[in-house]
Enzyme design. Sequence first.
Site, PDB file in Angstrom:
ATOM      1  N   CYS A 138      37.146  62.288   5.072  1.00  0.00           N
ATOM      2  CA  CYS A 138      36.754  63.508   4.344  1.00  0.00           C
ATOM      3  C   CYS A 138      36.648  63.225   2.840  1.00  0.00           C
ATOM      4  CB  CYS A 138      37.721  64.658   4.603  1.00  0.00           C
ATOM      5  SG  CYS A 138      37.061  66.244   4.022  1.00  0.00           S
ATOM      6  N   CYS A 183      29.737  67.999   0.490  1.00  0.00           N
ATOM      7  CA  CYS A 183      30.286  67.285   1.638  1.00  0.00           C
ATOM      8  C   CYS A 183      30.227  65.793   1.319  1.00  0.00           C
ATOM      9  CB  CYS A 183      29.474  67.597   2.894  1.00  0.00           C
ATOM     10  SG  CYS A 183      30.135  66.754   4.333  1.00  0.00           S
TER      11      CYS A 183
HETATM   12  O1  PYC Z   1      33.484  64.485   3.782  1.00  0.00           O
HETATM   13  O2  PYC Z   1      33.682  66.135   2.365  1.00  0.00           O
HETATM   14  C1  PYC Z   1      33.591  65.705   3.494  1.00  0.00           C
HETATM   15  C2  PYC Z   1      33.605  66.663   4.625  1.00  0.00           C
HETATM   16  C3  PYC Z   1      33.762  68.012   4.561  1.00  0.00           C
HETATM   17  C4  PYC Z   1      33.699  68.491   5.869  1.00  0.00           C
HETATM   18  C5  PYC Z   1      33.516  67.408   6.705  1.00  0.00           C
HETATM   19  N1  PYC Z   1      33.453  66.295   5.922  1.00  0.00           N
END
Ligand code: PYC
Length: 340
Positions: free
Chosen positions: A262, A112
């Site tokens: 993300c 993550c």
């Molecule tokens: O930042 O990789 C990330 C992530 C995955 C799910 C929520 N954030």
Amino acid sequence: MADVPQLVGSLAGEGVMSGGTGGNTSAGIRFIDSHTGGEPTRVIVAGGPDLGAGSLPERFAGLSAADAFRRTVINEPRGWEAVVGALLCEPDEAGSASGVMYFNNTGYLGMCGHGTIGVAVTLHHLGRIGLGRHRLETPVGAVEVNLLSPNRVSIANVPSYRLRAGVNVEVDGVGTITGDVAWGGNWFFLVGDSPAPVKPGNIEVLSDVARRIRGALQRDGITGRDGAEIDHIELFGPPSSPEADSRSFVLCPGGAWDRSPCGTGTSAKLACLALDGKLPPGQTWIQESIIGSRFEAIYTVDESDRILPTITGSAWVCAEGTLIVQPDDPFRTGIPGITP
Ligand code: PYC
């Protein structure tokens, strides 16, 4: 890391620390909350289940067997759907700063990105790491973090790649959607031209579209490598600011949307941009989230032609405390029928 206690306890065999009975709350699950560009991370610093002495991937498998712990930490009434949990644990390699295992409201994440930025800022807040480079171990590989300031972190993510380009899928109520299947530490279906404008006022519509796309991928048996489920959907549109390159909406496995851009999704995006010849190695890509927070992303290519992304973002510690789990609490692992 040696000084993270793994308090051992069980609640009716559920692998969850009890806070005692009748209000005697001498122990519990100690956490520190942070947010990375608005996306929450709950770092568990003590009170996790006893996962034995196996390798990190073996202990990660054990964590899912003790699933009540995940549900207690993430589900209402103690957590909420957007939070990602990060359980600190002993690393396999002596030189690593810590091991870490991620989980959310439906299950477990190999890696993550926003969570790793939050973990680094939290370890610094705890005085366990200083500024500079450190290695964190995750179940999908080691990740180097570079703490640039108490709040700003670069992560050298796992090698990222595109498995399939230009996949067409017929989506109920939406029509034909074209996207790429790529890995950035999690599996993503990346749609370059979102069918609905990527803007905060559209979050419900975007969530609905992304859920339908995920359903269509499952229906058609479109998967990541070795049949892995594509559990993250990423829709792209133009940025809200001329300083950014793109704005994204990311639907996470449990139905929550990512407040950050993300990290693993941005890594998957870099792999696609690289293979399409749209971003040369060493050039910065600024990815905006649906709420306008930003990651700076850059990649290099190693001798085996693997794309190695570095993602830079900011996180802030915002709470710390102890989760109390009393054995007679009917909602100690969530709200049956409401939370997963
Ligand atoms: O930042 O990789 C990330 C992530 C995955 C799910 C929520 N954030």
